[in-house]
Design a protein around this motif. Structure first.
Motif: not given
Length: 101
Positions: A45-47, A67-70, A85-87
């Protein structure tokens, strides 16, 4: 009773009854709703995605389930924040999925 059920299940009408769904050619909407391991062909499901910074228009590669702030590499503006889940992308950021191969 046993003889009646034998006739019912071995009759020619029972053999010709079609399935409600086509198991070999499922619809894309149905496959997208299924769990990633229960699909006809397993796929994650991820990309990875290219995210454009609204401040400096710099493009950064971000994982969809980060899972971290970008932060932006040039102007240090927050591009996405983690959720369960998704960012979640910040407002003004645009993205596109990267090709797998």
């Amino acid at each position: 009773l046993v003889f009646a059920s034998f006739i019912l299940f071995n009759s020619p009408q029972a053999a010709k009854m079609p399935l409600a769904v086509d198991l070999l050619h499922p619809r894309k909407e149905d496959e997208a709703r299924k769990h990633k391991l229960k699909r006809l062909v397993q796929s994650p499901n991820s990309f990875f995605m290219d995210v454009r910074c609204p401040g400096c228009a710099n493009i950064s590669t971000v994982f969809s389930h980060a899972q971290t702030v970008v932060l932006c590499g040039d102007c240090s503006q927050v591009l996405c924040q983690p959720t369960g889940g998704k960012a979640r992308l910040t407002e003004g950021c645009s993205f596109r999925k990267k090709k797998m191969f």
